[in-house]
Motif scaffolding. Structure first.
Motif, PDB file in Angstrom:
ATOM      1  N   ALA A  34      67.283   5.266  24.399  1.00  0.00           N
ATOM      2  CA  ALA A  34      66.000   4.578  24.189  1.00  0.00           C
ATOM      3  C   ALA A  34      65.011   5.617  23.678  1.00  0.00           C
ATOM      4  O   ALA A  34      64.528   6.465  24.436  1.00  0.00           O
ATOM      5  CB  ALA A  34      65.504   3.938  25.485  1.00  0.00           C
ATOM      6  N   LYS A  36      62.016   5.535  22.878  1.00  0.00           N
ATOM      7  CA  LYS A  36      60.639   5.528  23.404  1.00  0.00           C
ATOM      8  C   LYS A  36      60.438   6.636  24.427  1.00  0.00           C
ATOM      9  O   LYS A  36      59.350   7.139  24.591  1.00  0.00           O
ATOM     10  CB  LYS A  36      60.296   4.166  24.013  1.00  0.00           C
ATOM     11  N   ALA A  37      61.515   7.024  25.114  1.00  0.00           N
ATOM     12  CA  ALA A  37      61.388   8.064  26.141  1.00  0.00           C
ATOM     13  C   ALA A  37      61.501   9.457  25.550  1.00  0.00           C
ATOM     14  O   ALA A  37      60.873  10.404  26.044  1.00  0.00           O
ATOM     15  CB  ALA A  37      62.467   7.877  27.207  1.00  0.00           C
ATOM     16  N   TYR A  76      64.179  -3.821  19.717  1.00  0.00           N
ATOM     17  CA  TYR A  76      63.563  -4.941  20.443  1.00  0.00           C
ATOM     18  C   TYR A  76      62.057  -4.747  20.376  1.00  0.00           C
ATOM     19  O   TYR A  76      61.562  -3.632  20.585  1.00  0.00           O
ATOM     20  CB  TYR A  76      63.996  -4.973  21.923  1.00  0.00           C
ATOM     21  N   ARG A 120      65.951 -11.479  24.407  1.00  0.00           N
ATOM     22  CA  ARG A 120      65.658 -10.859  25.703  1.00  0.00           C
ATOM     23  C   ARG A 120      65.340 -11.953  26.699  1.00  0.00           C
ATOM     24  O   ARG A 120      64.471 -12.802  26.445  1.00  0.00           O
ATOM     25  CB  ARG A 120      64.473  -9.892  25.582  1.00  0.00           C
ATOM     26  N   HIS A 162      69.793  -9.866  26.302  1.00  0.00           N
ATOM     27  CA  HIS A 162      69.294  -8.543  26.698  1.00  0.00           C
ATOM     28  C   HIS A 162      68.336  -8.745  27.863  1.00  0.00           C
ATOM     29  O   HIS A 162      67.575  -9.706  27.882  1.00  0.00           O
ATOM     30  CB  HIS A 162      68.547  -7.949  25.493  1.00  0.00           C
ATOM     31  N   HIS A 164      65.712  -6.187  30.457  1.00  0.00           N
ATOM     32  CA  HIS A 164      65.254  -4.858  30.888  1.00  0.00           C
ATOM     33  C   HIS A 164      64.269  -5.099  32.019  1.00  0.00           C
ATOM     34  O   HIS A 164      63.194  -5.669  31.799  1.00  0.00           O
ATOM     35  CB  HIS A 164      64.571  -4.103  29.741  1.00  0.00           C
ATOM     36  N   GLY A 198      69.570  -3.109  29.333  1.00  0.00           N
ATOM     37  CA  GLY A 198      68.276  -2.427  29.231  1.00  0.00           C
ATOM     38  C   GLY A 198      68.315  -0.995  29.737  1.00  0.00           C
ATOM     39  O   GLY A 198      69.366  -0.348  29.775  1.00  0.00           O
ATOM     40  N   GLY A 199      67.143  -0.506  30.128  1.00  0.00           N
ATOM     41  CA  GLY A 199      67.026   0.864  30.625  1.00  0.00           C
ATOM     42  C   GLY A 199      66.594   0.857  32.085  1.00  0.00           C
ATOM     43  O   GLY A 199      66.719  -0.152  32.775  1.00  0.00           O
ATOM     44  N   HIS A 201      67.932   2.748  34.336  1.00  0.00           N
ATOM     45  CA  HIS A 201      69.049   3.165  35.193  1.00  0.00           C
ATOM     46  C   HIS A 201      68.995   4.684  35.299  1.00  0.00           C
ATOM     47  O   HIS A 201      69.213   5.371  34.298  1.00  0.00           O
ATOM     48  CB  HIS A 201      70.394   2.766  34.577  1.00  0.00           C
ATOM     49  N   GLU A 231      70.776   0.959  27.700  1.00  0.00           N
ATOM     50  CA  GLU A 231      69.895   1.737  26.811  1.00  0.00           C
ATOM     51  C   GLU A 231      68.898   2.542  27.637  1.00  0.00           C
ATOM     52  O   GLU A 231      67.698   2.299  27.580  1.00  0.00           O
ATOM     53  CB  GLU A 231      69.195   0.813  25.811  1.00  0.00           C
ATOM     54  N   PRO A 232      69.410   3.520  28.386  1.00  0.00           N
ATOM     55  CA  PRO A 232      68.499   4.349  29.172  1.00  0.00           C
ATOM     56  C   PRO A 232      67.729   5.324  28.294  1.00  0.00           C
ATOM     57  O   PRO A 232      68.227   5.744  27.243  1.00  0.00           O
ATOM     58  CB  PRO A 232      69.445   5.116  30.101  1.00  0.00           C
ATOM     59  N   GLY A 233      66.527   5.657  28.712  1.00  0.00           N
ATOM     60  CA  GLY A 233      65.780   6.731  28.068  1.00  0.00           C
ATOM     61  C   GLY A 233      65.766   7.922  29.008  1.00  0.00           C
ATOM     62  O   GLY A 233      66.342   8.973  28.735  1.00  0.00           O
ATOM     63  N   GLU A 234      65.126   7.716  30.146  1.00  0.00           N
ATOM     64  CA  GLU A 234      64.958   8.813  31.108  1.00  0.00           C
ATOM     65  C   GLU A 234      66.279   9.486  31.463  1.00  0.00           C
ATOM     66  O   GLU A 234      66.355  10.714  31.536  1.00  0.00           O
ATOM     67  CB  GLU A 234      64.319   8.283  32.406  1.00  0.00           C
ATOM     68  N   TYR A 329      59.122  10.829  28.241  1.00  0.00           N
ATOM     69  CA  TYR A 329      57.801  10.195  28.106  1.00  0.00           C
ATOM     70  C   TYR A 329      56.664  11.219  28.034  1.00  0.00           C
ATOM     71  O   TYR A 329      55.590  11.013  28.582  1.00  0.00           O
ATOM     72  CB  TYR A 329      57.569   9.187  29.245  1.00  0.00           C
TER      73      TYR A 329
HETATM   74  C1  LIG Z   1      63.431  -2.621  26.451  1.00  0.00           C
HETATM   75  C2  LIG Z   1      63.553  -1.244  27.044  1.00  0.00           C
HETATM   76  N1  LIG Z   1      64.736  -0.616  26.970  1.00  0.00           N
HETATM   77  C3  LIG Z   1      64.907   0.638  27.489  1.00  0.00           C
HETATM   78  C4  LIG Z   1      63.873   1.301  28.109  1.00  0.00           C
HETATM   79  C5  LIG Z   1      64.122   2.694  28.646  1.00  0.00           C
HETATM   80  O1  LIG Z   1      63.842   2.788  29.991  1.00  0.00           O
HETATM   81  P1  LIG Z   1      64.042   4.151  30.797  1.00  0.00           P
HETATM   82  O2  LIG Z   1      63.470   5.255  29.996  1.00  0.00           O
HETATM   83  O3  LIG Z   1      63.302   3.932  32.078  1.00  0.00           O
HETATM   84  O4  LIG Z   1      65.522   4.301  31.024  1.00  0.00           O
HETATM   85  C6  LIG Z   1      62.618   0.663  28.221  1.00  0.00           C
HETATM   86  C7  LIG Z   1      61.481   1.329  28.874  1.00  0.00           C
HETATM   87  O5  LIG Z   1      60.406   0.837  28.982  1.00  0.00           O
HETATM   88  C8  LIG Z   1      62.461  -0.637  27.659  1.00  0.00           C
HETATM   89  O6  LIG Z   1      61.268  -1.274  27.706  1.00  0.00           O
END
Ligand SMILES: Cc1ncc(COP(=O)(O)O)c(C=O)c1O
Length: 370
Positions: A34, A36-37, A76, A120, A162, A164, A198-199, A201, A231-234, A329
């Motif tokens: 993910a 975004k992280a 997404y 979703r 999907h 999350h 989703g994420g 985890h 789809e983990p980020g952290e 993040y």
């Molecule tokens: C749709 C979706 N997928 C994945 C993630 C990633 O989550 P994390 O970084 O907590 O694993 C997020 C975080 O907000 C999300 O909104």
């Protein structure tokens, strides 16, 4: 190295990636980053050796994932912009919509372009308390389609579903969520090809129950014949990065205050938003060591305070203060409020050598203004 800088550690990354890869190997599921992280694309060639691809929150992340990572690119967004959708089709392989209306608006076009299409869902199962800002299942949430809003007539257009719902959680929370998904959407799971969990985890955390995760994934695969995505980020970069700063000045006003060259507001905004207390190397809880300081940023914001920490030795001008677990993040959320410089980005390779990957300067500040 000039401070402040983010330091990302290759060995720590590899440790996380091996855990994630073991889940893929055991189950045949696919794990995506993910972005975004964490979007430090310098590391993408390494990550690509372990993970199946990326997921994006919109056009720019999708383009970055497509151009720099490769593999599968998923996207997404709560709603897509009409003026961006055609370009998005150039980068994304899997497009996940938030509502039946978005599927109706864009689904046929995405299908005609050969994309895999998902919706979703919102299982309305909150497994976290306190942080409603991070709870997509909070009442009134805009994120995901509830069972009441689900439109069965769209099923022929959907390849996958999907959800999350988690945030920094263990597999027990996923188990509860999957039970809620089965209760509300179980009859649709057999009609689609894939399910994205989703994420949120925290798979690479020491106490994470990987075996339980594996059981949950197998249950979904065997019961519904689904391809499973996570789809983990952290979890990809947990404990793999630091923010290294220096003390500029120590002053006293009721308490000892160390003004650092890094700012909570600009360089680690989640400390204020979430809020949370980042670990600081060599520190203890306030009052537990001989010298206690309020660590604070150099901006004008009165609340630009990271927290109170104790140390065994006094902090003086030039002392290093190292914040831990700072890959996630942070770089993706930095800003130049007050004209603060962005921290440089440094990579520590497995052989211990340091490479400065990026230095930021005045041009990066000015370039965002007009
Ligand atoms: C749709 C979706 N997928 C994945 C993630 C990633 O989550 P994390 O970084 O907590 O694993 C997020 C975080 O907000 C999300 O909104």
């Amino acid at each position: 190295m000039r401070t402040p800088y983010f330091l990302v550690d290759e060995q720590a990354l590899i440790k996380n990636l091996e855990i994630l890869k073991s889940v893929m190997d055991k189950t045949g599921c696919k794990i995506l980053l993910a972005q975004k992280a964490f979007s430090m694309f310098y590391t993408y060639p390494l990550l690509r050796r372990y993970l199946a691809g990326t997921t994006a929150s919109g056009l720019y992340e999708a383009r970055l994932g497509h151009e720099e990572f490769g593999g599968e690119t998923h996207v997404y967004a709560p709603a897509y912009r009409p003026d961006e959708f055609d370009e998005l089709l150039l980068y994304a392989d899997d497009i996940i919509f938030n509502s039946p209306a978005q599927v109706k608006k864009y689904g046929a076009k995405a299908r005609a372009a050969g994309k895999s299409i998902g919706l979703r869902i919102n299982p309305q199962c909150s497994t976290q308390e306190g942080h409603d800002i991070y709870n997509p299942c909070a009442p009134g949430s805009r994120l995901g389609t509830t069972r009441d809003n689900f439109d069965e007539s769209l099923l022929p257009l959907l390849d996958g579903l999907h959800f999350h719902t988690l945030c920094e959680q263990n597999a027990d929370a996923l188990e509860l969520t999957v039970a809620a998904v089965e209760a509300r959407f179980g009859n649709y799971l057999k009609a689609v090809k894939w399910l994205n969990l989703g994420g949120g985890h925290h798979i690479t955390r020491k106490d994470y129950d990987v075996e339980r995760l594996v059981r949950i994934i197998r249950h979904l695969q065997e019961t519904y014949d689904l391809e499973i995505y996570l789809e983990p980020g952290e979890a990809v970069v947990l404990n793999a990065g630091f923010l290294v700063s220096e003390v500029l000045e120590v002053l006293h006003n009721d308490v000892d205050i160390a003004i650092l060259d890094t700012s909570a507001a600009c360089h680690m905004p989640d400390v204020l938003e979430m809020p949370y207390r980042p670990p600081v190397r060599g520190s203890r809880a306030a009052g537990e060591g001989a010298y206690t300081y309020r660590l604070a940023g150099p901006t004008c914001l009165a609340g630009d305070v990271i927290g109170d920490y104790s140390f065994d030795a006094p902090l003086v001008e030039g002392s290093r203060v190292i914040f831990e677990d700072m890959a996630l993040y942070t770089m993706v959320k930095t800003n130049t409020f007050n004209g603060m410089a962005l921290p440089d980005i440094v990579y520590r390779k497995s052989d211990g050598s340091l490479e400065r990957v990026r230095r930021f300067g005045y041009a990066d500040f000015k370039g965002r203004l007009s």
